[in-house]
Enzyme design. Structure first.
Site, PDB file in Angstrom:
ATOM      1  N   CYS A  83     -54.534  30.248  37.148  1.00 19.24           N
ATOM      2  CA  CYS A  83     -54.411  31.583  37.725  1.00 19.24           C
ATOM      3  C   CYS A  83     -55.358  32.551  37.029  1.00 19.24           C
ATOM      4  O   CYS A  83     -55.939  32.241  35.992  1.00 19.24           O
ATOM      5  CB  CYS A  83     -52.975  32.075  37.623  1.00 19.24           C
ATOM      6  SG  CYS A  83     -51.833  31.222  38.738  1.00 19.24           S
ATOM      7  N   HIS A 133     -52.840  38.182  38.414  1.00 17.96           N
ATOM      8  CA  HIS A 133     -51.641  38.757  37.791  1.00 17.96           C
ATOM      9  C   HIS A 133     -51.951  39.459  36.478  1.00 17.96           C
ATOM     10  O   HIS A 133     -53.037  39.320  35.902  1.00 17.96           O
ATOM     11  CB  HIS A 133     -50.567  37.684  37.587  1.00 17.96           C
ATOM     12  CG  HIS A 133     -50.920  36.620  36.593  1.00 17.96           C
ATOM     13  ND1 HIS A 133     -50.663  36.738  35.248  1.00 17.96           N
ATOM     14  CD2 HIS A 133     -51.495  35.401  36.759  1.00 17.96           C
ATOM     15  CE1 HIS A 133     -51.060  35.644  34.622  1.00 17.96           C
ATOM     16  NE2 HIS A 133     -51.569  34.806  35.508  1.00 17.96           N
TER      17      HIS A 133
END
Length: 553
Positions: free
Chosen positions: A472, A453
């Site tokens: 992440c 992301h």
């Protein structure tokens, strides 16, 4: 075709022998159930080595059975020269970071000498032939998919290991021709990173044979550009050994440095060499020999050799059957590479999970992208990070643009929530420039709920070591990557336009794209030289121990 297990062993031996040739000789010179050009009847049959192998192989499965099937059930290891050459070849496995003694080459030679003795039986010789073939197949399996099972040392491992099938007929021909390196090469990864790791291992072992490199004394004060210090000659020697000071070494031989400058001067050329060292070891590139740089310089060559060996093993886990186009996340190297269908490679920097919130190793496929995402705070982050801040200052919620939702999604008034025992509340951050996920998320199925992301914290990408996330992967320039994925999968979408609209939406790729998250603490740079990374998740030691553990007899 090998008869079924229901046949009696002698019948099986006859059928196998008759399938070879009308008049044939076994490798050891014994006739294969042929007399005067005619096959013998069962009751007249003489036992043969092929028959003994067939009898034993009737209960074998897998690669061993297939290897002898590819040989038409001929023995492989009765010739002393073949066996001696094989034992010698086993010693070369050190070049792959494996321990040759795992495969007991000396014991294999001794066992072969024993079965060649007059007192040995046909059964003894068949048993030895199978034993030697098992060693060969074990070596090939270790070269192809690794000696260590990653599932045994990493409970979070999610990368399936699917080695390509070996051409056992070609392996059999290599055995008969004593071309064992050819057989080994057919199994080991052919990818360039693996070859460079092997070359690096040979280089560092050469340094070890030459006596290694000097250690710098511990110092409380860092060495800075322009300093005069007695450590500088040691530092010069240390950097010259690994090739960072080739020109200066030549100068030393000519006595130029000694005449022109004080050898204790930490001058510009030395600073440039230290910066190259820092860059190759993922340290802050400032030219200052502080605690981290001094620690990296003082790591003994034996430790670097071990580091290369464990990464050769990781390469054997991964570098087989890779797709032509895929996204590769290099966790410890803080890098992402997208290998595009046209052969081009897009690369960028990433931020990965902190040591206590590790980014997992996994293999999946990117299925869709979320543009202008909202962010629902995951339970672990909610419990360990967010709630303590909310309890300290309720204004934290508005500062971070966090909405408070009930279990069914209804909006709650934060002032009416007991934040000491909030129950099943959900905190969700609205889409926008300050959203923790930024403007786009690349999603792929996995049990850890991690993804690639964007991020508003762009400043972190300037750091050399970038383990700051909660698992992440934050990607620098992720909007460019998103557009490349759309273009390469024929997905009709324009990232910049859709992001500017501000609407949260999911867009599925017309074709999914493989993604691999993997952990390397040594990798080759584009110039072929090795780059050493800090073992941020402390995974090397467990792998080295497993790699060094002797095989069961």
């Amino acid at each position: 075709m090998l008869p079924s297990k229901g046949f009696q062993p002698l019948i099986l031996a006859v059928v196998v022998a008759l399938s070879l040739a009308t008049v044939a000789l076994a490798q050891d010179g014994e006739p294969l159930l042929v007399q005067d050009g005619q096959p013998l009847l069962v009751e007249d049959a003489e036992p043969t080595l092929a028959g003994a192998l067939a009898e034993r192989l009737s209960e074998q499965e897998g690669a061993l059975h297939d290897f002898y099937a590819a040989r038409d059930w001929r023995s492989a290891w009765q010739d002393p020269v073949t066996l001696a050459d094989f034992a010698a070849a086993l010693h070369t496995l050190a070049a792959d970071g494996l321990n040759p003694q795992d495969y007991r080459p000396d014991a294999l030679v001794a066992a072969h000498r024993q079965v060649r003795a007059e007192a040995s039986t046909l059964d003894d010789r068949a048993r030895f032939d199978l034993q030697a073939s098992r060693v060969l197949l074990t070596v090939l399996r270790h070269l192809q998919r690794g000696k260590v099972d990653p599932y045994r040392i990493d409970t979070g491992w999610e990368v399936p290991i699917e080695p390509l099938p070996l051409d056992l007929a070609a392996i059999s021909r290599a055995v008969d021709a004593h071309r064992f390196e050819e057989a080994f090469a057919a199994a080991r990864p052919s990818a360039l990173p693996y070859q460079r790791l092997r070359a690096g291992l040979a280089h560092y072992r050469h340094i070890e044979r030459q006596g290694g490199w000097p250690m710098l004394p511990p110092r409380p004060q860092p060495l800075r550009p322009g300093d005069l210090h007695e450590d500088v000659p040691l530092l010069r020697e240390r950097l010259a050994i690994i090739g960072e000071l080739e020109v200066m070494v030549a100068d030393l031989f000519e006595g130029v440095v000694a005449r022109a400058t004080d050898p204790r001067l930490y001058d510009d050329r030395m600073v440039a060499a230290v910066k190259r060292f820092q860059q190759r070891h993922l340290l802050e590139v400032d030219g200052i020999v502080g605690p981290q740089t001094r620690e990296a310089l003082n790591l003994p060559v034996s430790a670097r050799i071990d580091q290369i060996r464990v990464n050769l093993e990781r390469a054997r886990w991964l570098l087989h059957g890779l797709p032509d186009s895929f996204v590769l996340v290099d966790i410890a190297g803080y890098r992402i590479s997208y290998f595009r269908p046209d052969g081009e490679v897009w690369r960028s920097r990433i931020v990965v999970g902190r040591p206590y919130r590790r980014t997992p190793s996994l293999r999946s496929r990117i299925t869709h992208l979320t543009l202008n995402p909202t962010w629902t705070v995951p339970p672990t982050i909610l419990r360990e990070d967010v709630l303590p801040k909310v309890r300290h200052d309720l204004g934290y919620l508005s500062q971070q643009d966090l909405m408070v939702l009930g279990p069914s999604g209804q909006r709650l008034d934060p002032r009416r929530v007991n934040w000491q025992r909030p129950g099943n509340v959900i905190l969700r951050q609205r889409a926008g420039p300050q959203n923790a996920l930024g403007r786009v998320v690349l999603r792929f199925p996995n049990e850890h709920l991690v993804y690639l992301h964007d991020t508003p914290a762009q400043g972190l990408f300037t750091r050399e070591q970038r383990a700051f996330s909660s698992g992440c992967i934050r990607v620098q320039g992720v909007l460019e990557l998103a557009q490349l994925l759309f273009d390469d999968t024929d997905t009709p979408a324009h990232v910049a336009t859709l992001v500017s609209e501000g609407k949260t939406r999911n867009i599925s790729l017309e074709r999914t794209v493989p993604v691999i998250l993997h952990y390397w603490t040594v990798h080759s740079g584009e110039d072929g030289r090795l780059i050493f990374r800090p073992d941020i998740y402390q995974r090397d030691a467990a792998l080295k121990d497993a790699l060094d553990r002797p095989l069961a007899p």
